[in-house]
Design an enzyme around this catalytic site. Sequence first.
Site, short mmCIF file in Angstrom:
data_model
loop_
_atom_site.label_atom_id
_atom_site.label_comp_id
_atom_site.label_asym_id
_atom_site.label_seq_id
_atom_site.Cartn_x
_atom_site.Cartn_y
_atom_site.Cartn_z
N SER A 159 0.84 -1.20 0.00
CA SER A 159 0.00 0.00 0.00
C SER A 159 0.88 1.25 0.00
O SER A 159 1.81 1.36 0.80
CB SER A 159 -0.90 0.01 1.24
OG SER A 159 -1.62 1.22 1.32
N LYS A 160 0.57 2.16 -0.89
CA LYS A 160 1.26 3.46 -0.89
C LYS A 160 0.52 4.35 0.11
O LYS A 160 -0.30 5.20 -0.26
CB LYS A 160 1.27 4.06 -2.29
CG LYS A 160 2.20 5.28 -2.46
CD LYS A 160 2.24 5.70 -3.91
CE LYS A 160 3.06 6.98 -4.11
NZ LYS A 160 4.49 6.79 -3.87
N SER A 161 0.77 4.09 1.37
CA SER A 161 0.03 4.75 2.44
C SER A 161 0.78 5.97 2.96
O SER A 161 2.02 6.02 2.92
CB SER A 161 -0.23 3.77 3.59
OG SER A 161 0.99 3.33 4.17
N TYR A 165 5.49 7.12 4.84
CA TYR A 165 6.46 8.13 4.43
C TYR A 165 7.08 8.91 5.59
O TYR A 165 8.02 9.67 5.38
CB TYR A 165 5.83 9.04 3.38
CG TYR A 165 5.81 8.32 2.05
CD1 TYR A 165 6.81 8.51 1.11
CD2 TYR A 165 4.83 7.37 1.78
CE1 TYR A 165 6.82 7.80 -0.07
CE2 TYR A 165 4.83 6.65 0.61
CZ TYR A 165 5.84 6.87 -0.32
OH TYR A 165 5.86 6.14 -1.49
#
Length: 307
Positions: A159-161, A165
Amino acid sequence: MQRDTPAGEIWMDGEFLPFGDAAVHVLTHTLHYGLGAFEGLRVYDGELGPAIFRLRDHTDRLFDSAHILGLELPFTREALMDAQAALVRRNGLRAGYLRPLVFLGDEKRGLDPTGARVHVSIACWPWGAYLGEGAMERGIRVKVSSLARHHVNVQMCRSKSVSTYANSILASREVRADGYDEALLLDTEGFVAEGAGENLFIVRRGVLYEPDVTSALDGITRRTVIELAREEGWQVASRRLTRDEVYIADEAFFTGTAAEVTPIVEIDRRRIGSGTPGPFTRRLQQRYHACVHGEEAGHREWLTPVR
């Protein structure tokens, strides 16, 4: 990149709003607890006019990310693709960056988000050199961060959650404070994972290697580069890589929507190869540049014109 002077429009929950009117409440759930997903897409001005690169793939990944996080998007894939293209047109953007964001609103307090509404916004803006002017030509200096990349049972890495970051920010700030351009992160077992915001490739004895992507994002630029490399007839392999294997690579480079194909010429004060971008990297840069600008007829299906 610094924020530009507010102008144009932002798409939010099905409406086009003036830049300054696209606001959320300070009690927005995602702001407090970090449950949300996003994408980053590039718009290129090329043979087909302004066009979005791999719009379908990025939109599919946004839906995958939301699904992994247990968030049900209130729009179809087609609706969000149409909204992204329309936003680029309405803002008169010929080249730049698109940022779709899925987040939870302020309808619910406390850790459990049940009852909070899923919102979607899309913004776009002009975009320059992500890793600094001249990075694509001369290459960058990289340092291995002291922070590890997430374990797969700590953060679900497919998942690019938004919460992922924080790890990237800390790693990037750490190495830039020491004068480097970008961070390289290892996984929790000490194997190479990825950059702070990029996938890594190395070239060794004519073979293009990437780290196993277990703890890394399944990058769309990464997928593009693998396809282009195979078209060149090169062998591409994915396996666990150690830090010292990267040190003795003939070439190394980062890939990403923002980074594109950025050569790495030094890691941890060790020169990579000749200390200049190598022939594999240069060829992939050329092919990638041609694809995103519509100069390769065989890959124009990756582009969505927005005229």
